[in-house]
Design a protein around this motif. Structure first.
Motif, short mmCIF file in Angstrom:
data_model
loop_
_atom_site.label_atom_id
_atom_site.label_comp_id
_atom_site.label_asym_id
_atom_site.label_seq_id
_atom_site.Cartn_x
_atom_site.Cartn_y
_atom_site.Cartn_z
N ARG A 28 0.82 -1.22 0.00
CA ARG A 28 0.00 0.00 0.00
C ARG A 28 0.85 1.26 0.00
NH1 ARG A 28 -3.34 -2.77 3.57
NH2 ARG A 28 -2.43 -1.70 5.33
N CYS A 29 1.82 1.34 0.89
CA CYS A 29 2.58 2.60 0.95
C CYS A 29 3.53 2.75 -0.24
CB CYS A 29 3.27 2.80 2.29
SG CYS A 29 4.32 1.51 2.91
N SER A 30 4.01 1.64 -0.79
CA SER A 30 4.87 1.77 -1.98
C SER A 30 4.06 2.24 -3.19
CB SER A 30 5.59 0.47 -2.30
OG SER A 30 4.72 -0.53 -2.76
N CYS A 31 2.79 1.87 -3.27
CA CYS A 31 1.90 2.36 -4.34
C CYS A 31 1.49 3.80 -4.10
CB CYS A 31 0.64 1.50 -4.42
SG CYS A 31 0.87 -0.07 -5.20
N SER A 32 1.40 4.18 -2.85
CA SER A 32 0.95 5.52 -2.50
C SER A 32 1.93 6.59 -2.96
CB SER A 32 0.75 5.60 -0.98
OG SER A 32 0.37 6.89 -0.60
N PRO A 34 4.06 6.91 -5.81
CA PRO A 34 3.85 7.42 -7.17
C PRO A 34 2.40 7.88 -7.42
CG PRO A 34 4.06 5.03 -7.23
CD PRO A 34 4.40 5.48 -5.82
N SER A 35 1.45 7.27 -6.71
CA SER A 35 0.05 7.68 -6.89
C SER A 35 -0.17 9.12 -6.45
CB SER A 35 -0.87 6.75 -6.10
OG SER A 35 -0.78 5.43 -6.60
N ASN A 36 0.42 9.51 -5.32
CA ASN A 36 0.26 10.88 -4.86
C ASN A 36 1.01 11.87 -5.74
OD1 ASN A 36 -1.39 11.35 -2.35
ND2 ASN A 36 -0.30 9.45 -1.86
N ILE A 37 2.15 11.47 -6.27
CA ILE A 37 2.87 12.34 -7.20
C ILE A 37 2.01 12.56 -8.44
CG2 ILE A 37 4.90 12.56 -8.69
CD1 ILE A 37 6.38 10.82 -6.54
N ALA A 38 1.45 11.48 -8.97
CA ALA A 38 0.60 11.59 -10.16
C ALA A 38 -0.63 12.44 -9.90
CB ALA A 38 0.20 10.20 -10.64
N GLU A 39 -1.30 12.18 -8.79
CA GLU A 39 -2.51 12.94 -8.47
C GLU A 39 -2.19 14.42 -8.26
OE1 GLU A 39 -6.35 12.85 -5.46
OE2 GLU A 39 -4.81 11.31 -5.29
N GLY A 40 -1.10 14.68 -7.57
CA GLY A 40 -0.72 16.07 -7.32
C GLY A 40 -0.34 16.81 -8.59
N SER A 54 4.01 16.14 -0.20
CA SER A 54 4.18 15.88 1.23
C SER A 54 3.58 14.54 1.63
CB SER A 54 3.54 17.00 2.06
OG SER A 54 4.23 18.21 1.87
N THR A 55 2.44 14.21 1.06
CA THR A 55 1.83 12.91 1.33
C THR A 55 2.70 11.79 0.80
OG1 THR A 55 -0.37 13.91 1.29
CG2 THR A 55 -0.26 11.52 1.04
N ALA A 56 3.27 11.99 -0.39
CA ALA A 56 4.18 10.98 -0.95
C ALA A 56 5.41 10.80 -0.05
CB ALA A 56 4.61 11.39 -2.37
N ILE A 57 5.92 11.90 0.48
CA ILE A 57 7.06 11.82 1.40
C ILE A 57 6.66 11.03 2.65
CG2 ILE A 57 8.54 13.18 2.95
CD1 ILE A 57 8.47 15.40 0.71
N LEU A 87 16.87 3.03 -2.33
CA LEU A 87 15.99 3.72 -3.27
C LEU A 87 14.98 4.61 -2.55
CD1 LEU A 87 15.40 4.17 -6.23
CD2 LEU A 87 14.01 2.08 -6.21
N VAL A 88 14.48 4.16 -1.42
CA VAL A 88 13.57 4.99 -0.62
C VAL A 88 14.27 6.29 -0.22
CG1 VAL A 88 12.38 5.20 1.61
CG2 VAL A 88 12.13 3.13 0.27
N GLU A 89 15.49 6.18 0.27
CA GLU A 89 16.23 7.38 0.69
C GLU A 89 16.47 8.33 -0.49
OE1 GLU A 89 19.75 6.55 2.97
OE2 GLU A 89 18.66 5.21 4.31
N GLU A 90 16.80 7.77 -1.64
CA GLU A 90 17.03 8.59 -2.82
C GLU A 90 15.73 9.31 -3.23
OE1 GLU A 90 18.26 7.92 -7.49
OE2 GLU A 90 18.82 6.40 -6.02
N ILE A 91 14.63 8.60 -3.20
CA ILE A 91 13.34 9.19 -3.57
C ILE A 91 12.94 10.26 -2.56
CG2 ILE A 91 10.87 8.66 -3.71
CD1 ILE A 91 11.75 6.06 -5.18
N GLN A 92 13.20 10.02 -1.28
CA GLN A 92 12.89 11.04 -0.27
C GLN A 92 13.65 12.33 -0.56
OE1 GLN A 92 13.98 8.81 3.21
NE2 GLN A 92 11.88 8.10 3.56
N LYS A 93 14.91 12.23 -0.89
CA LYS A 93 15.71 13.42 -1.20
C LYS A 93 15.15 14.14 -2.42
CE LYS A 93 19.93 11.47 0.72
NZ LYS A 93 21.23 10.85 0.40
N MET A 94 14.79 13.37 -3.45
CA MET A 94 14.23 13.98 -4.66
C MET A 94 12.91 14.68 -4.37
SD MET A 94 15.13 11.40 -7.81
CE MET A 94 14.40 9.93 -7.10
#
Length: 112
Positions: A28-32, A34-40, A54-57, A87-94
């Motif tokens: 659920r949270c791994s899908c959330s 990219p889903s929040n990035i797309a929705e936003g 922020s929700t994606a973070i 990869l999670v840490e890299e995505i958080q920074k981005m």
């Protein structure tokens, strides 16, 4: 999306008794993320987009926590788990950087 794929693949190795706990939560949270990035990205203002980032973070931190629980319990393939965590840490920074950029540039129009 790569993180979601990797997280789903990692979950295939987890004990079946974690099906309704860690596995569902990780999926659920791994899908959330990219889903929040797309929705936003479909929102009209930079402030709305930043809220979804922020929700994606937040979802990324939730995923990181679930993966750390797996690490503590010695679940799954260590190399795959470490790849997920990196990869999670890299995505958080981005996401942090992108959100700050959007919030700092009030001239950005997302509806164009």
């Amino acid at each position: 999306m790569d993180l979601t794929d990797l997280a789903f693949d990692f979950c295939k190795q987890l004990p079946s008794n974690e099906r309704y706990n860690l596995i569902d939560q990780i999926n659920r949270c791994s899908c959330s993320i990219p889903s929040n990035i797309a929705e936003g990205s479909g929102k009209r203002t930079h402030l709305h987009f930043a809220e979804f980032l922020s929700t994606a973070i937040s979802s990324s931190y939730e995923l990181q926590t679930q993966l750390l629980i797996c690490q503590r319990r010695r679940y799954g393939n260590t190399e795959m788990l470490n790849n997920c965590l990196m990869l999670v840490e890299e995505i958080q920074k981005m996401l942090f950087s992108f959100r700050e950029y959007i919030l700092s540039d009030t001239s950005i129009r997302l509806d164009s």
